[in-house]
Design a protein around this motif. Structure first.
Motif, PDB file in Angstrom:
ATOM      1  N   ARG A   1      -1.425   4.291   4.112  1.00 31.25           N
ATOM      2  CA  ARG A   1      -2.055   4.856   2.926  1.00 31.25           C
ATOM      3  C   ARG A   1      -3.375   5.650   3.365  1.00 31.25           C
ATOM      4  O   ARG A   1      -3.622   6.626   2.592  1.00 31.25           O
ATOM      5  CB  ARG A   1      -2.282   3.783   1.979  1.00 31.25           C
ATOM      6  CG  ARG A   1      -3.288   4.095   0.791  1.00 31.25           C
ATOM      7  CD  ARG A   1      -3.579   3.073  -0.293  1.00 31.25           C
ATOM      8  NE  ARG A   1      -4.791   3.251  -1.045  1.00 31.25           N
ATOM      9  CZ  ARG A   1      -5.885   2.983  -0.767  1.00 31.25           C
ATOM     10  NH1 ARG A   1      -6.207   2.315   0.320  1.00 31.25           N
ATOM     11  NH2 ARG A   1      -6.873   3.344  -1.782  1.00 31.25           N
TER      12      ARG A   1
ATOM     13  N   ALA B   1       0.817  -1.304  -0.239  1.00 28.53           N
ATOM     14  CA  ALA B   1      -0.066  -0.047  -0.198  1.00 28.53           C
ATOM     15  C   ALA B   1       0.948   1.127  -0.019  1.00 28.53           C
ATOM     16  O   ALA B   1       0.603   2.386  -0.509  1.00 28.53           O
ATOM     17  CB  ALA B   1      -0.907  -0.023   1.106  1.00 28.53           C
ATOM     18  N   LYS B   2       1.964   1.305   0.786  1.00 30.11           N
ATOM     19  CA  LYS B   2       2.677   2.593   0.899  1.00 30.11           C
ATOM     20  C   LYS B   2       4.200   2.166   1.039  1.00 30.11           C
ATOM     21  O   LYS B   2       4.827   2.250   2.169  1.00 30.11           O
ATOM     22  CB  LYS B   2       2.212   3.095   2.039  1.00 30.11           C
ATOM     23  CG  LYS B   2       2.679   4.540   2.282  1.00 30.11           C
ATOM     24  CD  LYS B   2       1.765   5.531   1.529  1.00 30.11           C
ATOM     25  CE  LYS B   2       2.080   6.906   2.023  1.00 30.11           C
ATOM     26  NZ  LYS B   2       1.103   8.220   1.498  1.00 30.11           N
TER      27      LYS B   2
ATOM     28  N   GLY C   1      -6.656  -1.124  -0.772  1.00 29.23           N
ATOM     29  CA  GLY C   1      -5.139  -0.920  -1.036  1.00 29.23           C
ATOM     30  C   GLY C   1      -4.899  -1.904  -2.322  1.00 29.23           C
ATOM     31  O   GLY C   1      -5.655  -2.998  -2.294  1.00 29.23           O
TER      32      GLY C   1
ATOM     33  N   ALA D   1      -6.431   9.001  -0.894  1.00 25.81           N
ATOM     34  CA  ALA D   1      -7.142   7.659  -0.500  1.00 25.81           C
ATOM     35  C   ALA D   1      -8.074   8.198   0.451  1.00 25.81           C
ATOM     36  O   ALA D   1      -7.751   8.991   1.190  1.00 25.81           O
ATOM     37  CB  ALA D   1      -5.923   6.599   0.296  1.00 25.81           C
TER      38      ALA D   1
ATOM     39  N   SER E   1      -0.789  -1.060   5.475  1.00 23.91           N
ATOM     40  CA  SER E   1      -1.978  -0.433   4.657  1.00 23.91           C
ATOM     41  C   SER E   1      -2.401   0.748   5.178  1.00 23.91           C
ATOM     42  O   SER E   1      -2.819   1.641   4.622  1.00 23.91           O
ATOM     43  CB  SER E   1      -3.236  -1.593   4.824  1.00 23.91           C
ATOM     44  OG  SER E   1      -2.659  -2.884   4.643  1.00 23.91           O
TER      45      SER E   1
ATOM     46  N   SER F   1       2.025   9.207  -2.535  1.00 22.54           N
ATOM     47  CA  SER F   1       0.720   8.404  -2.616  1.00 22.54           C
ATOM     48  C   SER F   1       0.737   6.803  -2.650  1.00 22.54           C
ATOM     49  O   SER F   1       2.051   6.357  -3.298  1.00 22.54           O
ATOM     50  CB  SER F   1      -0.364   8.847  -3.644  1.00 22.54           C
ATOM     51  OG  SER F   1      -0.636  10.058  -3.831  1.00 22.54           O
ATOM     52  N   GLY F   2       0.227   6.229  -2.149  1.00 21.72           N
ATOM     53  CA  GLY F   2       0.192   4.816  -1.967  1.00 21.72           C
ATOM     54  C   GLY F   2      -0.508   4.190  -2.950  1.00 21.72           C
ATOM     55  O   GLY F   2      -1.243   4.764  -3.832  1.00 21.72           O
ATOM     56  N   SER F   3      -0.588   2.902  -3.134  1.00 19.40           N
ATOM     57  CA  SER F   3      -1.225   1.979  -4.078  1.00 19.40           C
ATOM     58  C   SER F   3      -2.477   1.572  -3.787  1.00 19.40           C
ATOM     59  O   SER F   3      -3.008   1.043  -2.687  1.00 19.40           O
ATOM     60  CB  SER F   3      -0.249   0.996  -5.000  1.00 19.40           C
ATOM     61  OG  SER F   3       0.605   1.330  -5.382  1.00 19.40           O
TER      62      SER F   3
END
Length: 445
Positions: free
Chosen positions: A307, A243-244, A347, A314, A304, A250-252
């Motif tokens: 994020r 996620a980060k 995420g 998010a 997670s 920014s995370g995914s």
């Protein structure tokens, strides 16, 4: 038909049979191709507990599956997906996805794929069919040194240490990788559509086309994650859906779009206008009602929650809105016939089967109960006073375990197994340094 695939690919000497565990990891065996007929006919066996391992692949210490029940075997049978190539390996190899059943032939309730199947069966009983599409974000990473960084471009040899939102240059820099990725998706029948460069360092997003088979949509996401990570290693770098990986970027996410068709094939969310139908509102209400308690399925790991912070692209608030990307649930604009819900909480590190079971299960509960959501938000949801998504891993585990909503779409056995898994991970992850935590998540999720 499965045997025909192997006959058409005589160069395949070995196969992998693999099921998905609660963390989304592939668990299974390597088998010589000459014994494939037996696997197709009789399946294979391994313990129920194998689908309930922690992120390190260890048994859950207090799981009744291990010693209390004698670590019994389940029977694993091929899914309807059948054989497919594994283009990230050097030797020609086939993958056969499998799922777990009990001795009496009944589905094993702790199998994530069966959890989604049970939700889909509820839709079928009402004459409904969910249609799903997913957007998967991931990072390409050079993890060869002490710190993570963007891989050098295979074309220029340079590292671009900056955001590259919708950059054609960033896509071109890794064109060889993405060309191989699309070729591999064709071979595996994964419906990869558009690729974009995202805001993180070396971050990209690939959209998977919509599908009227939710199990297949989840299969596609699971297989795509496996493919991207494996193929990146062949190109000399890592790919990660964690996620980060970078605190300052920014995370995914893994955004899910879905609509629902009736028996005539009509979209029950389509009102002919921009607002959608009562059924759309009911589905939104169900998703919002379950969001707090099911956050663990959208944010399953310690990383997670890095994020899910304000103003980092998010969601943090439990809300919905029309054409509003600050909301947890967005109703995209466009052709009314394609009216759909976009669920934006998950995420990239999720188990796609559990994530989709939670989204579709919650939406159906809202439809069944004719629930009405609160008013849609406008503007910046981060600046509004709204109910919040859990901000810590331990609070999400607590909410999931105590929930009265989650049992409507997940079995008691799966809920118990996941809680035990996450409590064990929470305990042991506190013993690790930040670098060790990133190391374990980088390759697994």
């Amino acid at each position: 038909m499965m045997k025909d695939w192997l006959r058409k690919h005589p160069d395949v000497r070995t196969i992998r049979v693999a099921a998905v565990d609660l963390n989304g990891q592939a668990r299974g065996k390597r088998i010589p191709a000459r014994f494939a007929d037996k696997v197709v006919k009789d399946g294979t066996r391994f313990p129920y507990s194998v689908l309930n391992l922690d992120i390190w692949g260890e048994d859950i210490d207090d799981s009744p599956l291990v010693f209390e029940e004698g670590d019994q075997d389940g029977t694993l049978k091929p899914t309807e997906r059948g054989f497919m190539p594994m283009p990230w390996l050097e030797a020609p190899t086939a993958l056969l996805p499998i799922w777990m059943f009990r001795e009496n032939g009944q589905p094993y309730e702790g199998d994530p794929r069966h959890a989604l199947r049970a939700v889909v069966d509820r839709y079928k009983a009402r004459g409904l069919t969910p249609v799903c599409a997913m957007e998967l974000e991931f990072f390409l990473i050079d993890d060869s040194g002490k710190t993570l960084q963007v891989p050098p471009s295979p074309r220029s040899g340079k590292r671009r240490k900056a955001s590259e939102t919708l950059s054609i240059r960033a896509l071109d820099a890794f064109d060889t990788f993405f060309t191989d990725l699309y070729d591999a998706c064709e071979e595996m029948d994964i419906p990869a559509d558009t690729t974009t460069s995202e805001t993180g360092l070396g971050q990209f997003e690939v959209n998977l086309m919509h599908c009227d088979d939710a199990l297949r949509a989840a299969d596609d996401a699971w297989l795509f994650k496996m493919l991207v990570k494996g193929l990146a290693r062949r190109h000399g770098f890592a790919a990660s859906f964690m996620a980060k990986p970078y605190q300052d970027y920014s995370g995914s996410g893994l955004h899910t779009h879905f609509s629902v068709l009736d028996q005539k094939g009509d979209n029950i969310f389509d009102s002919g206008g921009p607002k959608g139908t009562a059924a759309l509102r009911h589905a939104v209400a169900g998703c919002l009602e379950a969001m707090h308690d099911s956050t663990l399925l959208f944010a399953p790991h310690l990383n997670s929650y890095d994020r899910l912070v304000p103003e980092a692209h998010a969601p943090t608030s439990i809300c919905w809105g029309y054409e509003n990307r600050t909301a947890a649930i967005r109703i995209p604009a466009g052709n009314p016939a394609a009216r759909r819900i976009e669920h934006r909480v998950a995420g990239g590190d999720v188990n796609p089967y559990l994530m989709l079971a939670a989204i579709l299960g919650a939406a159906l509960s809202g439809i069944e109960d004719s629930r009405e959501p609160p008013a849609p938000v406008t503007g910046n949801s981060y600046a509004l006073t709204l109910p919040q998504i859990p901000t810590t891993w331990d609070s999400a585990i607590d909410a999931f375990e105590a929930s009265s909503v989650v049992p409507r779409f997940l079995s008691k056995e799966l809920i118990r197994n996941l809680v035990l898994t996450k409590r064990q991970e929470l305990h042991y992850i506190n013993e690790l340094s930040p670098e060790e935590r990133i190391e374990i998540y980088l390759d697994t999720v």
